[in-house]
Design an enzyme around this catalytic site. Structure first.
Site, PDB file in Angstrom:
ATOM      1  N   GLN A  16       0.826  -1.207   0.000  1.00  0.00           N
ATOM      2  CA  GLN A  16       0.000   0.000   0.000  1.00  0.00           C
ATOM      3  C   GLN A  16       0.863   1.260   0.000  1.00  0.00           C
ATOM      4  O   GLN A  16       0.347   2.353  -0.124  1.00  0.00           O
ATOM      5  CB  GLN A  16      -0.917   0.019   1.232  1.00  0.00           C
ATOM      6  CG  GLN A  16      -1.946  -1.085   1.239  1.00  0.00           C
ATOM      7  CD  GLN A  16      -2.852  -1.035   2.450  1.00  0.00           C
ATOM      8  OE1 GLN A  16      -3.016  -2.040   3.119  1.00  0.00           O
ATOM      9  NE2 GLN A  16      -3.468   0.105   2.749  1.00  0.00           N
TER      10      GLN A  16
ATOM     11  N   GLU B 228     -13.089   4.959   4.577  1.00  0.00           N
ATOM     12  CA  GLU B 228     -13.215   4.224   5.830  1.00  0.00           C
ATOM     13  C   GLU B 228     -14.439   4.607   6.648  1.00  0.00           C
ATOM     14  O   GLU B 228     -14.765   3.928   7.622  1.00  0.00           O
ATOM     15  CB  GLU B 228     -11.961   4.417   6.659  1.00  0.00           C
ATOM     16  CG  GLU B 228     -11.756   5.818   7.090  1.00  0.00           C
ATOM     17  CD  GLU B 228     -10.313   6.052   7.477  1.00  0.00           C
ATOM     18  OE1 GLU B 228     -10.073   6.856   8.357  1.00  0.00           O
ATOM     19  OE2 GLU B 228      -9.441   5.424   6.888  1.00  0.00           O
TER      20      GLU B 228
ATOM     21  N   ARG C 137      -9.021  -0.131   7.591  1.00  0.00           N
ATOM     22  CA  ARG C 137     -10.023   0.791   7.016  1.00  0.00           C
ATOM     23  C   ARG C 137     -10.354   1.886   8.030  1.00  0.00           C
ATOM     24  O   ARG C 137     -11.510   2.125   8.371  1.00  0.00           O
ATOM     25  CB  ARG C 137     -11.272   0.021   6.634  1.00  0.00           C
ATOM     26  CG  ARG C 137     -11.994   0.677   5.470  1.00  0.00           C
ATOM     27  CD  ARG C 137     -13.070  -0.169   4.897  1.00  0.00           C
ATOM     28  NE  ARG C 137     -13.569   0.513   3.729  1.00  0.00           N
ATOM     29  CZ  ARG C 137     -14.146  -0.081   2.708  1.00  0.00           C
ATOM     30  NH1 ARG C 137     -14.294  -1.369   2.697  1.00  0.00           N
ATOM     31  NH2 ARG C 137     -14.582   0.618   1.679  1.00  0.00           N
ATOM     32  N   CYS C 138      -9.301   2.516   8.513  1.00  0.00           N
ATOM     33  CA  CYS C 138      -9.452   3.409   9.655  1.00  0.00           C
ATOM     34  C   CYS C 138      -8.263   4.347   9.681  1.00  0.00           C
ATOM     35  O   CYS C 138      -7.154   3.957   9.363  1.00  0.00           O
ATOM     36  CB  CYS C 138      -9.464   2.553  10.919  1.00  0.00           C
ATOM     37  SG  CYS C 138      -9.202   3.438  12.440  1.00  0.00           S
TER      38      CYS C 138
END
Ligand code: CDP
Length: 792
Positions: free
Chosen positions: A223, A740, A370-371
């Site tokens: 990522q 997110e 996802r935060c």
């Protein structure tokens, strides 16, 4: 060849439901993932894992494995130590992690040896033959046991304690005093369980050391390709120009593909030693047991309020379980991520939060699933707390929230825990949600059902987030500032290539990045090719996680486009035979002020940039921009869940779920909807199904998808979505991140709904995941308590 170009028909690109440009290749099975790449002479790596959660490694015997057909080499921690690679720094900088076990293993499934063979199967067979002698040690499974320091598990550290760090922010005395003098005081421990992002594609890589050029090419499910290149260089001493990281298509990341894992390092070491490419692809079990977990926060939430329901103070004390190494990929200054958002959308006069993190014999992680770095945990804490407060005061959950929202006139809003919220209009968004779902009617229905003894619940979550890390004065990872970048080259015929420092893992950047540039430049988004993930070509950026791409790289794209427009204006003036001061950019064209028909398009200007640039103007049309955001962005939402709970079985049916999101200016509503649907499904799974569990002996209990459940379309509720638009005042196009939001906001809405359903029975709180068994048990216990005369 003609030296002129006809104007193209323009249309605007922002806010358009453009189909994703990347989807044809994905839908046809033509994506190119790491495992699709096959290189000549490539070998395969399989990892040997520890069956023990805590043990001394007495001896490793490679003999049988080396004799196994196809096995070329077996690497252990000692072998890596000879190359200075036995330990590597975690992204947190101040801690380090073992690559392959040296001396001890600290969690079950920890990597102990690597077997390299001519095929994947031969490597797996060889791995089974590596004979490791262990001397089991007592495991520490609970952070509450770890804090006693009776058994210190990290012998490599100078500090003889399991305590990793203490972090706090806010005014302790003031918060304590306000809580003590408040009319109403609620206190609840809520546990956000250990869970796992479980991306569809597990992690993997190929290391390819070219002995002739001395160049190491790393294909990685990364990522953050540039950050990984820098880390590899710092750890190995290989100059950065001799390292080429390529992230091809990635099947979901969710934060799981930010850290550096043993497989990458062992594959790289093996390729350097053997001089051939080495591929490592994880199994699902390896992904679930050894790569970055998320959450695992035990949070004590205290809220004070007046009897009318105006909040007076917030205090949250957290115990965090970080596993064996502190591998949380948080910005340096923020060991507990952006947990300081825990005051949420509410105007708390004072607040204080503190956190203590501990090592245990569990897999490391603490990644931002996802935060935006612990925002999910914080949102869950405050949104559960507000519901518990509403119940105690006897106020409707929506009314309590409205009473305490930060007013839209209060922005920019300095929160008591140190953030300056950029913009928001929380009441409008909640009102839209309540109107859309028919809240008043639902409450009437609920009252009727309650009168009949039926359990129906309505749960609200009005979360706010903090995304877009981040301003360089506060944000770095291992010293690297968290800016991001874009580079755009407009070709002579008006098509373009756009490269960014981010890396999509399914978020649709190939489409939305093209839309931003197309809007700014008046070009066709279909003819702006977006490329990410190759460190040889993309400008340096910190990658994609924590919904930072739109707030940071999205801004860089707009700014790079504007730089191009500045230069294009000079060329346009030349073409229009006007002074630059008399030329304006309007309606996606350069035109002479007051003479709208006297105009040229960007496409015409691009052609001129290569064929007929203005005198004294450098030919070509391209620009790069490195964007350092002045602040974070604060997207938010109002979510409402409606559930029916079966009293006999504990089964929860999510009847409706409405998400109204506000992420400022929307680039592509269809992409945003897709992001919301995906994130809500993950939030649903966390609320009802998922927990990475260990037994008392430290055995990992969810090692595959029959034990760690992923929802299918059969379980997943239908999602209703909508939005309001409150632009960010400091972002060039007013956009905030969104990816997110649904994962951050939805767990609390689900749990609040179930607790609302169980309220008549006197149940206040049950920790996630709310499995049928847990809900059933809570109902039975509440009934038993009532039968024994315990008041609800
Ligand atoms: O960093 P990441 O890409 O995961 O998250 P994001 O910035 O929230 O963006 C997710 C996707 O939604 C991207 O394709 C964005 O361009 C798109 N998006 C949008 O269309 N409008 C917004 N206001 C925010 C994101």
């Amino acid at each position: 060849m003609s030296t002129t170009i006809e104007p193209q028909s323009e249309k605007h690109a922002m806010g358009v439901r453009m189909k994703r440009k990347e989807d044809p290749r994905f839908l046809q099975g033509r994506g190119r993932y790491v495992d699709d790449i096959v290189l000549p002479r490539m070998l395969h790596l399989s990892i040997v894992h520890s069956p023990y959660p805590h043990a001394r490694v007495v001896k490793i015997d490679k003999t049988a494995a080396l004799a196994s057909p196809g096995v070329v080499a077996v690497l252990t921690g000692e072998d890596l130590a000879a190359h200075g690679l036995a330990w590597i720094p975690t992204f947190h900088g101040y801690d380090k992690q073992m690559v392959l076990a040296v001396g001890k293993v600290l969690y079950q499934y920890q990597e102990v040896a690597g077997v390299i063979a001519t095929s994947r199967e031969a490597a797996v067979d060889g791995a089974e033959l590596v004979d490791v002698e262990y001397e089991p040690l007592e495991p520490l499974v609970s952070p509450f046991e770890a804090m006693k320091d009776e058994n210190v598990i990290r012998e490599d550290r100078e500090a003889k304690t399991n305590h990793i760090y203490h972090w706090e922010v806010g005014k302790r005395e003031q918060a304590d005093a306000a809580l003590a003098s408040s009319d109403v005081h609620v206190q609840q421990r809520v546990y956000f369980q250990r869970c796992h992002p479980a991306p569809l594609e597990p992690c993997g890589g190929i290391a390819d050391m070219d002995g002739a050029t001395g160049r190491l090419t790393l294909y990685m499910t990364s990522q953050a390709p540039h950050a990984h290149r820098t880390v590899v260089s710092l750890v190995t001493g290989i100059p950065e120009d001799k390292i080429h990281v390529i992230s091809p298509d990635i099947g979901g990341g969710f934060g799981n593909k930010v850290p550096v894992y043993a497989g990458y390092v062992v594959a790289a070491a093996a390729s350097v030693v053997l001089g051939v490419p080495v591929k490592w692809i994880e199994t699902r079990t390896e992904n679930l047991t050894t790569t970055g977990f998320a959450r695992d926060y035990h949070m004590d939430v205290e809220i004070g309020a007046t009897k009318e329901g105006k909040v007076t103070a917030l205090k949250v004390k957290t115990v965090a379980d970080h596993g064996a190494f502190d591998a949380a990929a948080d910005p340096t200054k923020y060991p507990a991520g952006l947990f300081g958002i825990v005051t949420g959308a509410y105007d708390f006069p004072t607040a204080f939060t503190e956190l203590d993190a501990y090592f245990t014999n569990k897999a490391p992680g603490g990644i931002a699933y996802r935060c935006s770095f612990r925002v999910t945990e914080a949102s869950y804490a405050i949104e559960r707390g507000m519901d518990i407060l509403a119940r105690k005061i006897g106020l409707d959950a929506a009314e309590l929230r409205k009473k305490n929202f930060i007013g839209k006139e209060q922005f920019p809003y300095p929160s008591p825990l140190g953030f300056v919220y950029d913009s928001g209009d929380y009441a409008t968004t909640l009102n839209k949600a309540l109107d859309t779902i028919g809240y008043a009617e639902l409450r009437r229905e609920q009252a009727e059902k309650r009168a009949r003894g039926e359990l129906m619940g309505i749960g609200i979550s009005t979360f706010t987030e903090v995304v877009g890390a981040g301003p360089s004065k506060h944000f770095d990872i291992m010293g690297i500032k968290m800016f991001d970048s874009a580079e755009i080259r407009v070709h002579p015929t008006g098509s373009a290539i756009l490269r960014a420092g981010t890396k999509s893992q399914g978020q649709g950047h190939e489409t939305t990045w093209a839309q931003i540039a197309a809007e700014e430049l008046g070009l066709d988004p279909q003819n702006i090719m977006v490329e990410e993930g190759d460190t040889d070509t993309a400008p340096y950026g910190l990658g994609t996680y924590a919904s930072r791409s739109t707030p940071v790289a999205g801004a860089a794209i707009a700014m790079a486009s504007r730089k191009i427009r500045e230069k294009a204006k000079k060329i346009a003036a030349h073409l229009l035979e006007a002074s630059e001061d008399d030329v304006e950019w309007a309606d996606y064209k350069f035109r002479v002020k007051g003479v709208p028909d006297n105009a040229v398009t960007m496409q015409q200007v691009a052609f001129a940039a290569y064929t007929n640039p203005a005198p004294d103007t450098e030919p070509g049309l391209e620009a790069a921009y490195y964007y350092d955001p002045p602040n974070l962005t604060f997207p938010y939402g109002a979510y409402v869940a409606v559930v029916d709970v079966d009293k006999e079985t504990g089964f929860v049916k999510v009847r409706r779920f409405l998400a109204i999101d506000d992420c400022g200016t929307v680039i592509n509503p269809m992409v945003v909807e897709g992001q919301i649907h995906g994130g809500l499904t993950e939030g649903f799974a966390i609320a009802f199904m998922q927990e990475i569990r260990y037994d008392e002996s430290g055995n990992h209990l969810n090692t595959n998808f029959t034990e760690y459940l992923v929802p299918t379309s059969l379980e997943t509720p239908g999602w209703e979505t909508g939005n309001t638009i409150t632009p960010s005042p400091h972002h060039p196009i007013g956009a905030k991140g969104v990816g997110e939001s649904p994962n951050v906001g939805s767990p609390a809405a689900f749990v609040n709904a179930v607790m609302d359903a169980l309220a008549p029975l006197g149940v206040t709180h049950v920790d996630m995941p709310l499995t049928r068994e847990k809900v059933w048990r809570a109902i039975r216990e509440a009934e038993a308590a009532k039968a024994n005369g315990v008041p609800a």
